[in-house]
Design an enzyme around this catalytic site. Structure first.
Site, PDB file in Angstrom:
ATOM      1  N   ASP A  88      -5.750   2.304  -2.903  1.00  0.00           N
ATOM      2  CA  ASP A  88      -6.941   2.061  -2.082  1.00  0.00           C
ATOM      3  C   ASP A  88      -7.322   3.321  -1.309  1.00  0.00           C
ATOM      4  OD1 ASP A  88      -4.932   2.046  -0.169  1.00  0.00           O
ATOM      5  OD2 ASP A  88      -5.548   0.174   0.786  1.00  0.00           O
TER       6      ASP A  88
ATOM      7  N   SER B   9       0.808  -1.219   0.000  1.00  0.00           N
ATOM      8  CA  SER B   9       0.000   0.000   0.000  1.00  0.00           C
ATOM      9  C   SER B   9       0.844   1.274   0.000  1.00  0.00           C
ATOM     10  CB  SER B   9      -0.969  -0.055   1.179  1.00  0.00           C
ATOM     11  OG  SER B   9      -2.004   0.866   1.023  1.00  0.00           O
TER      12      SER B   9
ATOM     13  N   ASP C 239      -2.229   6.364  -3.379  1.00  0.00           N
ATOM     14  CA  ASP C 239      -1.049   5.729  -2.788  1.00  0.00           C
ATOM     15  C   ASP C 239      -0.652   4.551  -3.679  1.00  0.00           C
ATOM     16  OD1 ASP C 239      -3.174   4.080  -2.166  1.00  0.00           O
ATOM     17  OD2 ASP C 239      -2.383   3.477  -0.230  1.00  0.00           O
TER      18      ASP C 239
ATOM     19  N   ASP D 206      -1.110   1.354  -3.922  1.00  0.00           N
ATOM     20  CA  ASP D 206      -2.065   0.380  -4.475  1.00  0.00           C
ATOM     21  C   ASP D 206      -3.423   1.005  -4.747  1.00  0.00           C
ATOM     22  OD1 ASP D 206      -2.806   0.685  -1.807  1.00  0.00           O
ATOM     23  OD2 ASP D 206      -3.400  -1.410  -1.565  1.00  0.00           O
TER      24      ASP D 206
END
Length: 449
Positions: free
Chosen positions: A245, A100, A241, A243
Site C-alpha cells: 500500500d 503492512s 512494503d 502489503d
C-alpha cells in the site's frame, strides 16, 4: 478509534494479541453487522505472505460462514487489490489479512466496504461493541441450509489489467528497473505488470517463506535496493512494503526518493495537466519542511492532517481533492483508487519519469530536504498517551523547541499500529537534532516504563 480497531484495522502479534478466537469473533460480528445491510453478504478475503495468514484466514472463514456469509478467497494479493476488486466485482465487503510494513510476527485484519473504502468508525464501533461486550445473543447462527460457502477465486489478472489501464497506453520499453517486493504481497503482481509494459526488470526479495516479509528489505529497509540499482546500472529502483500500500523510489545514483518528493512530483504533473483538484495536495504533519517551501514556489496549496492514511483520505473526500499522502510512501490517487496503492503510484511516477526524458535524480531536485531525525521510544500501548501529561517530558520538549528558534520543529506522536512513541525533530544541524531526538526518546522511555 476504539479498543480493537486502530488507525489501520485490528493489529497485534499473531497468536498472542491477534488470535484465532479474535479472528473468528471478527468474522462473526463483521458478517452480522453486514447482514443488516445485505441479506447474504459476499465477502472477498486477501492476505499477504506471513506464516500466520492461513491460520487467521481459516478462523475468519469459520466466523463469517457461521452467520451465513459467502466467502471468496483471493489468495496472496495486495491490500489495494482487495479494495479495487471489492468494488469492481460487486462484493459486499472485503477483508485483508496483513500487518503492512510491520515485522512478520505481527498480523492484522482490515475491513473494506462495498465501495472499496475502509469501514466507517460507526460500523467498526458496532463490530467492537458485539465482541467487547459479548453481545453474542444478538448474533444468530445461520440455519443449517443457510450456512455460507467458501470459494477460491483468482482475480489478480483483473487488478493488473486495471493498473495498466490507468497509463493510457504508456510503454516502459528501454527502462531498466530494480523492484524490491519486500517478500510480501506484491512479489508476483508488481514485476509482472512492469514486464508486461516493456520494462527490463531486476526483482529482489520475491521469495516469501512466511517469516521474511519486510525483513531487511522493502520500503522500510532500502539499503539492498540502493546497492542493486547502482550495481545493475538501472534507471531507478522501486520498493514496496509487505502489503504494497506504499512505495518509495531510489534514483540511478542510489539516493532515496521519499513519499514527499513522489507526491510533489505527481501533484506538479497533475497541475500542469489541469487535473490537480482545487490546486491542492494533502500531506501530514510528518512531511518535511522542504515540501512546504517547494509547494509554495510551485503555486500548490497544502492541507495538513494528522499522521495516518485514514486522515489523509478523510480530508480528501471531505474537500474533493485528488492527491494526498505521507512521507512514508503511502500515497492516495483518488482519481484511480480508494486507498493508498504502491504499485499504482509507482506506475504513475514511472510514466512521469519516462515522459519527462529526465533522470530521476534531476526530477528529485524539486525540493530541498531539511535534516529530519526520527527516533522510536518503546512504550506499552496503554501508556502511549501519558507523555502529554508528564511535566518533565513537556519541559524537555519546550527546551528543544526554544533551541530551534523557529528554524525547525519537534513532533511527538504515538504510533497507531505499534507499541511506540515516535520522536521527530527537524532542523538545520543534523548532528544537533539527532542528539536531541535520542535524548527525548530515552527520557520518554524512562518516564513511561
Amino acid at each position: 478509534m476504539g479498543k480493537l480497531f486502530g488507525t489501520d484495522g485490528v493489529r497485534g502479534v499473531a497468536n498472542k494479541e491477534l488470535t484465532c478466537e479474535l479472528a473468528f469473533d471478527l468474522g462473526r460480528a463483521g458478517a452480522y453487522v453486514l447482514t443488516e445491510m445485505h441479506k447474504k453478504p459476499k465477502i472477498l478475503i486477501g492476505k499477504d505472505t506471513r506464516i500466520s495468514c492461513d491460520m487467521l484466514e481459516a478462523a475468519l472463514c469459520a466466523g463469517l460462514t457461521s452467520v451465513g456469509a459467502d466467502v471468496y478467497l483471493a489468495g496472496v494479493v495486495t491490500t489495494p487489490a482487495i479494495a479495487y476488486l471489492v468494488k469492481s466485482h460487486g462484493f459486499d465487503a472485503g477483508i485483508m489479512i496483513s500487518a503492512s510494513h510491520n515485522p512478520y510476527e505481527f498480523n492484522g485484519i482490515k475491513f473494506f466496504n462495498s465501495q472499496g473504502f475502509k469501514l466507517s468508525d460507526q460500523i467498526e464501533e458496532k463490530i467492537e461493541d458485539i465482541i467487547l461486550n459479548k453481545k453474542w445473543d444478538e448474533v444468530p447462527h445461520a440455519q443449517f441450509d443457510a450456512i455460507g460457502r467458501v470459494n477460491r477465486v483468482d482475480l489478480k489478472k483483473d487488478y493488473q489489467e486495471y493498473l495498466k489501464s490507468t497509463l493510457n497506453g504508456a510503454s516502459f520499453k528501454g527502462l531498466k528497473i530494480v523492484i524490491d517486493c519486500a517478500n510480501g504481497a506484491a512479489y508476483k503482481i508488481a514485476p509482472e505488470v512492469f514486464e508486461e509494459l516493456g520494462a527490463e526488470v531486476v526483482v529482489i526479495n520475491n521469495q516469501p517463506d512466511g517469516t521474511n516479509i519486510n525483513k531487511e528489505c522493502g520500503s522500510t529497509h532500502l539499503k539492498m535496493l540502493q546497492q542493486e540499482v547502482v550495481k545493475n546500472r538501472a534507471d531507478f529502483g522501486i520498493a514496496y512494503d509487505g502489503d504494497a500500500d506504499r512505495t518509495l523510489f531510489v534514483d540511478e545514483e542510489g539516493n532515496i526518493v521519499d513519499g514527499d518528493k513522489i507526491m510533489l512530483l505527481l501533484a506538479q504533473n497533475l497541475k500542469q495537466q489541469g487535473r490537480l483538484s482545487r490546486n491542492t495536495l494533502i500531506v501530514t504533519v510528518m512531511s518535511n519542511m522542504g515540501l512546504f517551501v517547494a509547494a509554495k514556489e510551485l503555486g500548490i496549496e497544502l492541507e495538513v492532517t494528522k499522521v495516518g492514511d485514514r486522515y489523509v483520505l478523510e480530508k480528501m473526500l471531505e474537500g474533493g481533492y485528488s492527491i494526498g499522502g505521507e512521507q512514508s510512501g503511502h500515497i492516495i490517487l483518488l482519481d484511480f483508487a480508494t486507498t493508498g496503492d504502491g504499485i499504482l503510484t509507482s506506475l504513475q511516477l514511472t510514466k512521469l519519469i519516462r515522459e519527462s526524458g529526465k533522470k530521476l535524480s534531476d526530477l528529485a531536485k524539486i525540493m530541498k530536504v531539511y535534516p529530519q531525525v526520527l527516533v522510536n521510544a518503546k512504550v506499552e500501548n496503554g501508556k502511549k498517551d501519558l507523555y502529554s501529561k508528564d511535566p518533565v517530558i513537556l519541559e524537555a520538549i519546550k527546551k528543544v523547541e526554544e533551541k530551534l528558534n523557529g528554524k525547525g520543529r519537534v513532533l511527538i506522536r504515538p504510533s497507531g499500529t505499534e507499541p511506540l512513541i515516535r520522536v521527530m525533530i527537524e532542523g538545520e544541524d543534523y548532528e544537533e537534532i539527532k542528539k536531541d531526538a535520542e535524548a527525548l526518546a530515552s527520557l520518554i522511555e524512562s518516564r513511561l516504563s
